[in-house]
Design a protein around this motif. Structure first.
Motif, short mmCIF file in Angstrom:
data_model
loop_
_atom_site.label_atom_id
_atom_site.label_comp_id
_atom_site.label_asym_id
_atom_site.label_seq_id
_atom_site.Cartn_x
_atom_site.Cartn_y
_atom_site.Cartn_z
N CYS A 8 28.40 53.32 44.45
CA CYS A 8 29.83 53.55 44.24
C CYS A 8 30.03 54.15 42.85
O CYS A 8 29.52 53.64 41.85
N CYS A 11 32.42 51.10 40.94
CA CYS A 11 31.93 49.75 40.60
C CYS A 11 30.41 49.64 40.64
O CYS A 11 29.85 48.58 40.38
N CYS A 23 33.26 52.82 49.22
CA CYS A 23 32.84 51.49 48.81
C CYS A 23 33.69 50.42 49.50
O CYS A 23 34.91 50.50 49.47
N CYS A 26 35.67 48.38 46.49
CA CYS A 26 36.76 48.92 45.67
C CYS A 26 37.31 50.24 46.21
O CYS A 26 38.16 50.86 45.57
N GLY A 28 36.03 53.05 46.17
CA GLY A 28 35.56 54.21 45.40
C GLY A 28 34.64 55.08 46.25
O GLY A 28 34.11 54.61 47.26
ZN ZN Z 1 33.02 50.24 44.45
#
Ligand code: ZN
Ligand code: PLP
Length: 420
Positions: A8, A11, A23, A26, A28
């Motif tokens: 990611c 994170c 992800c 999060c 991402g």
């Molecule tokens: Zn993430």
């Protein structure tokens, strides 16, 4: 093979090398991570290995996210058949440089790919990975060039393909896609609508959407542009690159290419100053850059540069960060400047580019006029697509003398250059 896992970008959570792109923790974006700790460190040997490779992007296979099939002499290349992309010309453009008051300008002509845009690089990598993962159907959400490339790769590899485009795309791009026998879907809406639809379909179908669930692999393909530029400059990094920005993937990955090779010792020096180029009619990244913001506000595109018409760019924040960190910028030019950019490049280099190349050429002109470029810099202008795909951009921009077939008619109608 040094490819290690998916990671990611936000994170740093790790994921396996599968058809994953977001992800779970999060939301991402995921990116391919490498472990070069066991790679060859002898720079001479590394360079010789690259130079001994094929005349296409697979010479950089060691730096791409591919398993390469089962071990063995034929296995390594077995999955990499299809439409070889890359090894496009890097041309020193002295007449263009002179017009702009610069000393050293190079044009990387990525129109010289099998389907006439840089998209063949990213599609080759994504589709090869898709085959490794066992997919039988490839698909994409496209602003035009991706459609051409996915359809052609499907044909070359004998895979089924589905291509989703905004219904109002340039006719040349529609024709140059449908011919390959793909299932071509024109969506009444903008690219961002097409992308949303494809993200929904992707969750329900077992298809490899090259720029959605295969996006981490797709994006890596753009690094080969940086590798080639460095190799063609004699293993050197240019001082500055001017690159068109749609989602921002190409822009950020060219920098990643230079950085990875610098970490491996193949190159020395700083990441180039990175200048992104957008059309004013779709300039979320340029607007955020000008406003000093870290994220982009989505826009509704209205520009002749349809291949760059992404109103909600996935890599916008990373493009902004990169431009700022390298001392570059992201600038926008209007439709008339884009047409002038196409003409300037054509008339000083003999290269006819599509509207996206008009955007990067016009931004280079703007940077030069603004005095942003030190005259001694070595600048690379990235041309990503072919002018024959966006012919309307040059319609009615010049005169054709229509005459009867006689010398008198010629002499009375056509002005002739007078020798001095
Ligand atoms: Zn993430
Ligand atoms: C896709 C494309 C780009 C850049 O796209 P990104 O989404 O920013 O990677 C640039 N030029 C042309 C002609 C394209 O088709």
């Amino acid at each position: 093979m040094a490819v290690s896992h998916l990671e990611c970008k936000e994170c740093k959570a790790e994921y396996p090398l599968e058809a994953l792109y977001v992800c779970e923790r999060c939301f991402g974006p995921l990116e391919v991570a490498y472990d070069h700790s066991r790679s060859q460190r002898d720079v001479g040997a590394l360079r010789r290995r690259i130079q001994g490779g094929p005349q296409n992007i697979w010479r950089y296979a060691d730096f791409l996210p591919l398993a390469g099939g089962p071990p063995g002499p034929s296995g390594r290349l077995a999955s990499r058949v299809g439409l070889p992309a890359g090894c496009t010309p890097l041309i020193r453009a002295d007449r263009l440089a002179e017009r702009l008051g610069l000393r050293e300008v190079w044009v990387k002509n990525d129109a010289a790919n099998p389907t006439h845009s840089f998209k063949d690089r990213v599609v080759s990598v994504a589709v090869t990975r898709a085959r490794e993962l066992g997919f039988e159907t490839i698909a994409c959400a496209s602003t035009g060039n991706l459609a051409n490339s996915v359809a052609a790769h499907g044909a070359a590899l004998g895979m089924d393909s589905y291509v989703f485009i905004p219904a109002d795309l340039e006719e040349q791009k529609i024709l140059a896609t449908g011919v390959y026998g793909t299932k071509l879907v024109g969506v009444r809406g903008s690219y961002d609508d097409v992308n949303r639809l494809c993200t929904e379909l992707c969750a329900e179908r077992d298809w490899a959407f090259v720029n959605i669930n295969l996006r981490p692999y797709y994006a890596e393909g753009s690094k080969t542009l940086a590798f080639e530029i460095a190799e063609q400059l004699g293993w050197e990094i240019p001082d500055r690159c001017v690159i068109p920005v749609a989602s921002g993937s190409l822009f950020t990955k060219i920098a990643k290419g230079f950085q990875e090779w610098t970490e491996l010792g193949l190159l020395e020096g700083e990441t180039p100053k990175m200048n992104g180029a957008q059309a004013e009619g779709c300039s979320p990244v340029a607007s955020a850059f000008a406003a000093g913001q870290a994220v982009c506000r989505p826009v509704k595109p209205d520009t002749i540069a349809k291949s760059l018409a992404i109103g909600n760019p996935a890599d916008g924040p990373y493009a902004l960060e990169l431009a700022r960190n390298t001392g570059g910028s992201v600038d926008a030019v209007n439709d008339d400047e884009i047409r002038a950019g196409i003409a300037l490049l054509a008339q000083t280099t003999g290269i006819f580019t599509e509207t996206a190349g008009g955007v990067s050429t016009a931004v280079l002109s703007k940077l030069a006029a603004r005095g942003d470029i030190d005259p001694d810099e070595r600048v690379v202008l990235v041309i990503t697509g072919d002018g024959l795909k966006t012919l309307d951009a040059v319609r009615d921009t010049f005169e054709t003398y229509k005459i009867d077939p006689s010398v008198e008619a010629f002499e009375s109608s056509v002005p002739e250059a007078v020798a001095v």
